[in-house]
Motif scaffolding. Structure first.
Motif, short mmCIF file in Angstrom:
data_model
loop_
_atom_site.label_atom_id
_atom_site.label_comp_id
_atom_site.label_asym_id
_atom_site.label_seq_id
_atom_site.Cartn_x
_atom_site.Cartn_y
_atom_site.Cartn_z
N GLU A 36 47.04 73.63 21.31
CA GLU A 36 46.27 72.57 20.52
C GLU A 36 45.69 71.39 21.49
O GLU A 36 46.45 71.06 22.90
CB GLU A 36 47.11 71.88 19.37
CG GLU A 36 47.59 72.77 18.36
CD GLU A 36 48.49 72.19 17.45
OE1 GLU A 36 48.67 72.85 16.30
OE2 GLU A 36 49.34 71.28 17.91
N VAL A 37 44.54 70.98 21.26
CA VAL A 37 43.93 69.84 22.13
C VAL A 37 43.69 68.53 21.17
O VAL A 37 43.15 68.84 19.98
CB VAL A 37 42.79 70.46 22.80
CG1 VAL A 37 42.23 69.29 23.76
CG2 VAL A 37 43.06 71.63 23.57
N ALA A 38 44.30 67.69 21.44
CA ALA A 38 43.66 66.25 20.83
C ALA A 38 42.80 65.60 21.54
O ALA A 38 42.84 65.12 22.94
CB ALA A 38 45.04 65.40 20.69
N ILE A 39 41.69 64.97 21.05
CA ILE A 39 40.81 64.35 21.63
C ILE A 39 40.39 63.01 20.79
O ILE A 39 40.16 63.02 19.78
CB ILE A 39 39.23 65.07 21.51
CG1 ILE A 39 39.60 66.46 22.47
CG2 ILE A 39 38.29 64.28 22.53
CD1 ILE A 39 38.45 67.50 22.37
N GLU A 40 40.42 62.08 21.54
CA GLU A 40 40.31 60.63 21.02
C GLU A 40 38.84 60.26 21.41
O GLU A 40 38.81 59.94 22.59
CB GLU A 40 41.18 59.54 21.32
CG GLU A 40 42.59 59.81 20.59
CD GLU A 40 42.33 59.50 19.12
OE1 GLU A 40 41.56 58.74 18.73
OE2 GLU A 40 43.51 59.81 18.27
N PHE A 41 37.71 60.11 20.75
CA PHE A 41 36.51 59.60 21.00
C PHE A 41 36.52 57.94 20.95
O PHE A 41 37.22 57.49 20.09
CB PHE A 41 35.48 59.93 20.29
CG PHE A 41 35.18 61.59 20.49
CD1 PHE A 41 34.31 61.93 21.79
CD2 PHE A 41 35.70 62.53 19.71
CE1 PHE A 41 34.04 63.05 21.77
CE2 PHE A 41 35.09 63.69 19.66
CZ PHE A 41 34.75 64.27 20.75
N THR A 42 36.17 57.37 22.10
CA THR A 42 36.21 55.76 22.02
C THR A 42 34.89 55.58 22.72
O THR A 42 34.05 55.75 23.20
CB THR A 42 37.34 55.51 22.80
OG1 THR A 42 37.39 54.07 22.89
CG2 THR A 42 37.27 55.93 24.16
N SER A 43 34.36 54.03 22.15
CA SER A 43 33.35 53.54 22.68
C SER A 43 33.60 51.71 23.04
O SER A 43 34.65 51.51 22.19
CB SER A 43 32.20 53.64 21.62
OG SER A 43 32.53 53.09 20.42
N PHE A 44 32.61 51.31 23.65
CA PHE A 44 32.72 49.86 23.75
C PHE A 44 31.35 49.40 24.02
O PHE A 44 30.61 50.11 24.53
CB PHE A 44 33.60 49.40 25.07
CG PHE A 44 33.34 50.01 26.25
CD1 PHE A 44 32.66 49.28 27.03
CD2 PHE A 44 33.52 51.13 26.69
CE1 PHE A 44 32.27 49.64 28.45
CE2 PHE A 44 33.14 51.62 27.87
CZ PHE A 44 32.43 50.93 28.90
N TYR A 45 31.26 48.03 23.93
CA TYR A 45 29.79 47.34 24.11
C TYR A 45 29.86 47.04 25.51
O TYR A 45 30.78 46.23 25.90
CB TYR A 45 29.73 46.29 22.91
CG TYR A 45 28.31 45.62 23.36
CD1 TYR A 45 27.00 46.13 22.96
CD2 TYR A 45 28.17 44.37 23.96
CE1 TYR A 45 25.81 45.36 23.37
CE2 TYR A 45 26.95 43.56 24.48
CZ TYR A 45 26.00 44.27 24.05
OH TYR A 45 24.77 43.69 24.56
#
Length: 207
Positions: free
Chosen positions: A121-130
């Motif tokens: 299993e692979v866990a991916i957290e997509f994240t962003s910032f200005y």
């Protein structure tokens, strides 16, 4: 603002230099999407079911300030609004024992997620910032596997590079075109093996 903007920005700038920033980025994403979201919803439910109209007014004012803080602001204006938001949060929580208890709930870290993952299993957290320097949002992914000693931080793209594709109504992560593959999945493939199960949490325009 510190969790949603400052930490992701520092992680982006230093991702090649230290694995500590990858763990910090993963925890920040978990906090923002999981703990922070569920706690905010719990606090909102407690406030809106209350008969205290002044408390409801303070909550609505706090939400307005928090929304303004996410917009591009001068450093002076940002500092004033952040201080105002912190003060209001403290006053709201102090006004009700149930609210104070809700704000003290425990949240999970990347190591807790790692313990729950199976070998395939692979866990991916997509994240962003200005990013105020380039006046757009930057998107990154933080990827975790059972066998990894720590998460891997992977810069992906700038929002203004793909705004036209999003405006057309496509669901970026699922679209059958070269755009999502080139800017998202192609950069993640080196860390994903055939047959592995993916769990991912989108962010921003990736929803």
């Amino acid at each position: 603002h510190y969790i949603t903007q400052t930490i992701p920005h520092y992680c982006y700038e230093a991702h090649l230099d230290s694995v500590d920033y990858a763990t910090l980025a993963y925890d920040a994403a978990l906090f923002t999407k999981g703990y922070l979201l569920s706690t905010s919803q719990m606090i909102r439910n407690i406030i809106m079911s209350s008969e205290n109209e002044d408390l409801k007014r303070q909550w609505r004012e706090l939400l307005i300030i928090q929304d303004i803080i996410t917009q591009p602001l001068s450093s002076d204006s940002l500092a004033i609004l952040q201080e105002r938001a912190r003060y209001m949060e403290q006053q709201i929580l102090k006004s009700n024992d149930e609210l104070l208890l809700a704000s003290q709930r425990q949240f999970y870290s990347w190591s807790d997620i790692k313990k729950q993952l199976k070998g395939n299993e692979v866990a991916i957290e997509f994240t962003s910032f200005y990013d105020s320097v380039i006046d757009t949002r930057r998107y990154c992914a933080v990827l975790l596997k059972k066998k990894f000693k720590s998460p891997i931080y992977i810069p992906l793209f700038k929002e203004n590079d793909i705004s036209s594709h999003v405006a057309s109504g496509s669901e970026l992560l699922y679209a059958n075109s070269d755009v999502p593959f080139n800017i998202v999945w192609q950069k993640l493939i080196p860390y994903i093996n055939s047959g592995e199960i993916l769990y991912f949490a989108p962010d921003g325009i990736l929803h």
